[in-house]
Design a protein around this motif. Structure first.
Motif, PDB file in Angstrom:
ATOM      1  N   SER A  67     -14.422  -2.018   3.558  1.00 28.09           N
ATOM      2  CA  SER A  67     -13.353  -2.862   4.097  1.00 28.09           C
ATOM      3  C   SER A  67     -13.905  -4.127   4.741  1.00 28.09           C
ATOM      4  N   SER A  71     -12.654  -7.833   3.736  1.00 28.28           N
ATOM      5  CA  SER A  71     -12.061  -8.674   4.775  1.00 28.28           C
ATOM      6  C   SER A  71     -12.677 -10.071   4.834  1.00 28.28           C
ATOM      7  N   TYR A 240     -10.996  -3.600   8.839  1.00 28.65           N
ATOM      8  CA  TYR A 240     -10.164  -4.805   8.812  1.00 28.65           C
ATOM      9  C   TYR A 240      -9.913  -5.340  10.221  1.00 28.65           C
ATOM     10  N   SER A 244     -10.924  -8.968  11.366  1.00 33.35           N
ATOM     11  CA  SER A 244      -9.999  -9.907  12.012  1.00 33.35           C
ATOM     12  C   SER A 244     -10.635 -10.583  13.206  1.00 33.35           C
ATOM     13  N   ASN A 392      -6.346 -10.269   7.842  1.00 34.92           N
ATOM     14  CA  ASN A 392      -7.076  -8.999   7.915  1.00 34.92           C
ATOM     15  C   ASN A 392      -6.391  -8.012   8.854  1.00 34.92           C
ATOM     16  N   GLY A 396      -5.072  -4.253   7.711  1.00 27.96           N
ATOM     17  CA  GLY A 396      -5.663  -3.071   8.321  1.00 27.96           C
ATOM     18  C   GLY A 396      -4.724  -2.288   9.207  1.00 27.96           C
TER      19      GLY A 396
END
Length: 640
Positions: A67, A71, A240, A244, A392, A396
């Motif tokens: 992930s 991302s 995620y 972010s 993101n 997520g």
């Protein structure tokens, strides 16, 4: 057996309160209630508990790493100056690494020390994550085109309109010296890192599940496997979420003066601190592999092995050497017999028309899902003007939980109503159809193109699509300016129109520095008309309209509902695939399905999705020698 369970419950009784003890005493007379007590207190050794905890953490770490990769996909494109199709090749390295060793690991790994093989895989994943982050430390600082950097070295009489292409901080016109330029292939390190992650991830699933199934009782295995997948679903959400956070941080944070950075996280040139995510993934993968080094090759106790050993000795005592030689001969022919049986089973499997239909359906779904998930953050950035950090976070913390809820609910519905294969087929068809029909609504909630003079609109502000009707890059208002078409340093005029650079806006004066830079006396803004006669411009693209922000909310709602229906259909589809084949072919059916999806969906889907997305690009970044880099702005309608 029941008496032994009753004794077990009594043995646990002194460890709890009087209320719990009396409960267990009553449970000994009621089988149903006792089984509930036993569910929460299963017999499990220290090594077994360590293995389950370690394997759960490993499931978390492997999907966490994946992930992180998804991302920061767009940021890797910008940092390495590559197209989406090239980035798709880079992303497919994980599936390639998995396919390279999956047969070898599945066959030989079961004969070796499985916990140590899993630990070695974790260390290889860690090495791959560290290798992916390595280019950041030798590529130098990230550079982007900006007029304000050049203006810092000049006097206040500096004029963007008369700017030539040899000023500091801007790219030069291609010339003879560009042959010496070293084209960066640093993205190959990311490709190799993904290959290593794919190799390291391979033994975790087959060897971990087989090792767990060896010591777990039949009724406990589903509980353990459910725990593994539940904890595994936390990995993408955590990945995620971290993606972010780091997307808000500038790529060279800690190495450059952030006050001198003129771009923001919503800018098409912004690159977040992507390397931090891979360093975190490398550390987590490294830690997850350590416990496996201290686990035994097998968790069978001596007491369990003693009867079998005594039986074996008694058998040997009653059998002669001739029989032993016969067994050795049969073992020598075992491999050839197994190979023939394998091809017979594969032929029987591929002659099952229902299995082939389900395999094709799952392949198409996997292709679309992998391609969509890979470029979904990028789509939200380009279509709705969202920052990578927010994209993101939405994936997520909103989209993935909807998928988890849908899959759990789908399995619960099948269990409660005991759906057969026909009912499961109807459920899968109806829910899939509803999910796709809902997803089609995304075509109705897309934002229009940004109003960019010379790209999607004329210099008078009339909106036109460059893919449908040619829009001239230049106009009479900037005909005297030596502007570079390949330069992307957008400014927002007081008239609400975005210009590719202050040069294309015809700006004559510049004031301030950094993010506070303001351009004045812009002839193109004055020609198009502006509020209160203001002919100035500021750095960055003009903000999207409020209507676009509302459409983004509708997009999220449609996405969540669509994911929910599609994930509800996932479990019935999976059960159809298993039930439509003979019981002895189930393992082969699942293995062949994973092989097809990894090779025909996991590897090519990001490549051709990226190639199609590249066709929607309006402006490409360029190196000093004119080599094409990452896309700066897309045609929103074509992209959608």
């Amino acid at each position: 057996m029941w008496e032994s369970r009753k004794v077990l419950c009594v043995d646990f009784r002194p460890q709890f309160s009087n209320e719990t003890a009396s409960t267990c005493s009553g449970i000994s007379l009621m089988k149903k209630n006792f089984e509930s007590c036993h569910l929460f207190f299963p017999e499990i050794s220290h090594h077994e508990l360590v293995f389950i905890a370690a394997l759960s953490f490993t499931y978390f770490s492997k999907v966490f790493s994946g992930s992180i990769m998804k991302s920061c996909f767009t940021q890797l494109e910008r940092r390495f100056g590559i197209s989406s199709s090239t980035a798709g090749i880079m992303d497919g390295g994980f599936e390639l690494g998995n396919l390279l060793v999956i047969a070898f690991v599945s066959y030989f790994g079961a004969k070796l020390h499985r916990p140590r093989i899993i630990g070695l895989g974790c260390f290889i994943m860690s090495l791959g994550s560290f290798l992916t982050a390595m280019p950041h430390f030798f590529m130098g600082y990230y550079k982007y085109d900006t007029i304000s950097r050049a203006s810092d070295t000049l006097t206040s009489s500096f004029s963007p309109c008369s700017l030539n292409q040899t000023l500091p901080g801007l790219k030069e016109i291609p010339g003879p010296g560009c042959k010496k330029e070293e084209i960066s292939y640093a993205w190959i390190y990311v490709l190799l890192g993904n290959v290593l992650r794919g190799i390291g991830e391979t033994p975790i699933g087959p060897l971990g599940i087989s090792y767990l199934d060896d010591f777990a009782r039949e009724e406990d295995s589903p509980l353990y496997i459910g725990c593994l997948h539940t904890i595994g679903m936390i990995g993408p959400m955590a990945g995620y979420l971290l993606g972010s956070v780091i997307a808000k941080l500038y790529v060279d944070i800690g190495f450059v003066d952030l006050s001198a950075i003129t771009i923001t996280p919503t800018d098409a040139r912004w690159v977040g601190a992507w390397w931090l995510g891979f360093l975190a993934a490398g550390v987590i993968n490294l830690i997850s592999g350590i416990p496996f080094l201290f686990l035994p090759k097998s968790l069978k106790t001596k007491e369990e092995d003693a009867p079998s050993k005594q039986n074996l000795d008694s058998v040997k005592a009653h059998r002669g050497e001739s029989h032993t030689e016969k067994l050795a001969t049969e073992q020598g022919l075992g491999c050839l017999r197994n190979l023939k049986d394998f091809f017979k089973s594969l032929k029987k499997l591929l002659s099952n028309r229902m299995y082939l239909i389900m395999l094709c359906m799952m392949l198409l779904q996997a292709k679309s899902f992998i391609g969509y998930l890979t470029y979904n953050p990028k789509y939200m950035e380009q279509q709705y003007g969202q920052a990578a950090s927010r994209s993101n976070f939405i994936i997520g913390e909103i989209s993935l939980p909807a998928v988890s809820i849908g899959m759990f609910a789908g399995g619960l519905i099948m269990k409660k109503y005991k759906l057969g294969i026909v009912a499961a087929t109807k459920m899968s068809l109806i829910l899939s159809l509803l999910g796709y029909l809902i997803s089609i609504l995304n075509f109705l909630v897309g934002c229009d193109n940004r109003t960019v003079a010379g790209l999607t609109a004329s210099y008078d502000g009339y909106v036109m699509c460059r893919h449908g009707r040619a829009v001239p890059f230049y106009s009479a208002c900037n005909s005297d300016c030596s502007c570079s078409v390949s330069q992307w340093d957008p400014v927002c005029g007081a008239n609400g129109i975005t210009y590719m650079s202050a040069c294309f806006a015809g700006c004559k004066d510049i004031r301030g520095s950094g993010k506070e830079t303001v351009f004045h006396n812009c002839s193109c803004i004055e020609q198009a008309g502006s509020m209160m006669g203001n002919s100035s411009a500021v750095l960055g693209e003009c903000q999207r309209s409020d209507n676009c922000s509302k459409l983004f909310i509708y997009f999220i709602m449609i996405k969540v509902v669509g994911y929910l229906f599609l994930s509800l259909a996932a479990v019935p589809s999976f059960m159809i695939l298993i039930r439509c084949v003979l019981p002895e072919l189930k393992a082969l059916a699942m293995g062949f399905q994973m092989l097809i999806i990894r090779s025909l969906a996991g590897i090519p889907a990001p490549v051709y999705f990226g190639a199609v997305i590249d066709r929607a690009c309006l402006v490409w970044s360029r190196t000093s020698c004119g080599r094409r880099g990452a896309c700066r702005i897309y045609d929103s309608n074509v992209y959608r």
